[in-house]
Design an enzyme around this catalytic site. Structure first.
Site, PDB file in Angstrom:
ATOM      1  N   THR A 165       4.757  -4.855  -4.548  1.00 44.24           N
ATOM      2  CA  THR A 165       3.877  -5.976  -4.401  1.00 44.24           C
ATOM      3  C   THR A 165       4.226  -6.713  -5.671  1.00 44.24           C
ATOM      4  O   THR A 165       5.053  -6.229  -6.427  1.00 44.24           O
ATOM      5  CB  THR A 165       2.459  -5.359  -4.439  1.00 44.24           C
ATOM      6  OG1 THR A 165       2.199  -4.796  -3.175  1.00 44.24           O
ATOM      7  CG2 THR A 165       1.368  -6.262  -4.892  1.00 44.24           C
ATOM      8  N   ARG A 193      -3.813  -4.869   9.201  1.00 46.59           N
ATOM      9  CA  ARG A 193      -3.976  -3.876   8.121  1.00 46.59           C
ATOM     10  C   ARG A 193      -4.039  -4.587   6.758  1.00 46.59           C
ATOM     11  O   ARG A 193      -3.234  -5.446   6.466  1.00 46.59           O
ATOM     12  CB  ARG A 193      -2.789  -2.916   8.138  1.00 46.59           C
ATOM     13  CG  ARG A 193      -2.749  -1.905   6.976  1.00 46.59           C
ATOM     14  CD  ARG A 193      -1.867  -2.354   5.832  1.00 46.59           C
ATOM     15  NE  ARG A 193      -1.740  -1.340   4.782  1.00 46.59           N
ATOM     16  CZ  ARG A 193      -1.178  -1.565   3.594  1.00 46.59           C
ATOM     17  NH1 ARG A 193      -0.681  -2.734   3.306  1.00 46.59           N
ATOM     18  NH2 ARG A 193      -1.098  -0.610   2.705  1.00 46.59           N
ATOM     19  N   LEU A 194      -5.017  -4.208   5.957  1.00 46.52           N
ATOM     20  CA  LEU A 194      -5.047  -4.655   4.576  1.00 46.52           C
ATOM     21  C   LEU A 194      -4.690  -3.486   3.682  1.00 46.52           C
ATOM     22  O   LEU A 194      -5.157  -2.365   3.899  1.00 46.52           O
ATOM     23  CB  LEU A 194      -6.443  -5.147   4.178  1.00 46.52           C
ATOM     24  CG  LEU A 194      -6.995  -6.369   4.894  1.00 46.52           C
ATOM     25  CD1 LEU A 194      -8.330  -6.764   4.273  1.00 46.52           C
ATOM     26  CD2 LEU A 194      -6.022  -7.536   4.813  1.00 46.52           C
ATOM     27  N   GLY A 195      -3.871  -3.744   2.702  1.00 48.42           N
ATOM     28  CA  GLY A 195      -3.604  -2.744   1.678  1.00 48.42           C
ATOM     29  C   GLY A 195      -4.607  -2.909   0.547  1.00 48.42           C
ATOM     30  O   GLY A 195      -5.685  -3.497   0.731  1.00 48.42           O
ATOM     31  N   ASP A 196      -4.228  -2.431  -0.626  1.00 53.93           N
ATOM     32  CA  ASP A 196      -5.148  -2.506  -1.767  1.00 53.93           C
ATOM     33  C   ASP A 196      -5.011  -3.806  -2.560  1.00 53.93           C
ATOM     34  O   ASP A 196      -5.888  -4.118  -3.369  1.00 53.93           O
ATOM     35  CB  ASP A 196      -4.924  -1.317  -2.704  1.00 53.93           C
ATOM     36  CG  ASP A 196      -3.500  -1.270  -3.271  1.00 53.93           C
ATOM     37  OD1 ASP A 196      -2.585  -1.874  -2.673  1.00 53.93           O
ATOM     38  OD2 ASP A 196      -3.309  -0.610  -4.306  1.00 53.93           O
ATOM     39  N   THR A 218       1.404   2.761  -2.440  1.00 57.78           N
ATOM     40  CA  THR A 218       0.553   3.148  -1.309  1.00 57.78           C
ATOM     41  C   THR A 218      -0.918   2.779  -1.511  1.00 57.78           C
ATOM     42  O   THR A 218      -1.707   3.565  -2.067  1.00 57.78           O
ATOM     43  CB  THR A 218       0.695   4.665  -1.055  1.00 57.78           C
ATOM     44  OG1 THR A 218       2.083   4.990  -1.076  1.00 57.78           O
ATOM     45  CG2 THR A 218       0.108   5.034   0.302  1.00 57.78           C
TER      46      THR A 218
HETATM   47  N1  ASP Z   1       0.116  -1.764  -2.481  1.00 55.88           N
HETATM   48  C1  ASP Z   1       0.637  -2.569  -1.403  1.00 55.88           C
HETATM   49  C2  ASP Z   1      -0.138  -2.313  -0.160  1.00 55.88           C
HETATM   50  O1  ASP Z   1      -0.674  -1.226   0.013  1.00 55.88           O
HETATM   51  C3  ASP Z   1       2.067  -2.347  -1.084  1.00 55.88           C
HETATM   52  C4  ASP Z   1       2.990  -2.047  -2.198  1.00 55.88           C
HETATM   53  O2  ASP Z   1       2.689  -2.336  -3.338  1.00 55.88           O
HETATM   54  O3  ASP Z   1       4.064  -1.459  -1.939  1.00 55.88           O
HETATM   55  O4  ASP Z   1      -0.148  -3.194   0.664  1.00 55.88           O
END
Ligand code: ASP
Length: 307
Positions: A165, A193-196, A218
């Site tokens: 990211t 889907r939302l990530g963090d 992740t």
């Molecule tokens: N942290 C981001 C997400 O979960 C993806 C990433 O940084 O690889 O969407």
């Protein structure tokens, strides 16, 4: 002053450094730099160079947090928009809300005068379809995307493909400690889907009294562990930056069930310290560092921790 950002920040890091040196408010300085990252097709995890969801649509996420006021703006799963960090800042500035997603976020972007971008980079489209095609039967191919996607989500989804990211953390000339993130999220993710990266407390958190933290990789793990908030809370409770990051890492390591993958944690405190740790990462992870004592930004190696 201090600025750290992950490796993907290379197209915009110097621009943010220049803005911070000029005394620009940290969030504006970071968004200026992130806008360069979002436009750069060679960055394969953010903005235009990023990856689409399972049905080939770009859905980008971003978050900003002002550590002085603890105001937050976030956008999630935004279609047709490249500069999503700037859009998150507009949520923080103009709305009583913290987060907008999907069609509502795009509607707000129209109101704010953001262009409708063709966000899907042709090479990302090619790779997305080539990988997907291998998993589909001829019948599924004919009906796609009107087929169950969840089974594919287990086989095709490859979080390691989304290397990063972009996350920026800064303490600016005015002593404000702030965080900004932007991502296209996990490649071949389930639509919606939302990530963090747009989730305050998980993917980012900032408090000008103590410090700031932000994560890549992740997001499913940091959302479960409240990672970024844990670190800043640890600082508030009197832990050193090293101890605060260790505390958050311990909580992540304690996760056993569910999806477990790689994680990178970036953190700064208000005393000029920083720490970047990589967990379960199979390749070297680097980050950018600048503070006034450095003649030029440095591209440093993160501490690698084993599971
Ligand atoms: N942290 C981001 C997400 O979960 C993806 C990433 O940084 O690889 O969407």
């Amino acid at each position: 002053m201090i600025l750290i950002a992950n490796s993907e920040a290379w197209p915009g890091f110097a621009r943010t450094v220049a803005a911070l040196k000029a005394g620009t408010y940290g969030i504006d300085a970071m968004i200026e730099g992130i806008a360069e990252v979002e436009r750069e097709p060679k960055v394969r995890s953010v903005g235009y160079g990023g990856w689409p969801n399972m049905i080939g649509e770009m859905e980008c996420d971003a978050g900003v947090m002002d550590g002085t006021t603890r105001e937050v703006g976030c956008v999630g799963a935004v279609p047709s928009t490249i500069p999503v960090a700037a859009l998150a800042r507009e949520v923080m500035r103009r709305l009583p809300h913290v987060m907008l997603t999907g069609a509502g976020a795009r509607r707000f972007a129209d109101e704010c005068g953001f262009a409708r971008d063709d966000a899907l980079f042709p090479d990302s489209k090619r790779v997305w379809w080539e990988r997907l095609e291998q998993e589909l039967s001829p019948e599924e191919r004919a009906k796609f995307p009107d087929i169950p996607l969840a089974p594919l989500n287990h086989t095709i989804t490859d979080p390691e493909r989304v290397r990063d990211t972009t996350v920026f953390l800064a303490r600016d000339a005015a002593g404000g400690t702030h965080a900004v993130t932007s991502t296209s999220g996990w490649a071949w993710k389930y639509p919606g889907r939302l990530g963090d990266s747009p989730i305050p407390g998980a993917g980012f958190y900032a408090d000008s009294r103590y410090g700031a933290a932000a994560c890549t990789h992740t997001g499913e793990m940091t959302m479960r562990a409240g990672t970024a908030r844990s670190i800043v809370l640890g600082l508030r409770m009197g832990l050193s930056l090293i101890e605060a990051v260790d505390l958050a890492v311990a909580d992540v390591r304690d996760l056993t069930a569910g999806f477990i993958g790689a994680l990178v944690i970036h953190a700064i405190d208000i005393h000029g310290n920083h720490r970047v740790v990589a967990l379960n990462c199979h390749e070297p992870i680097r980050y950018w560092l600048w503070h006034p004592a450095l003649a030029a930004p440095e591209h440093r190696e993160a501490e690698h921790l084993t599971a």
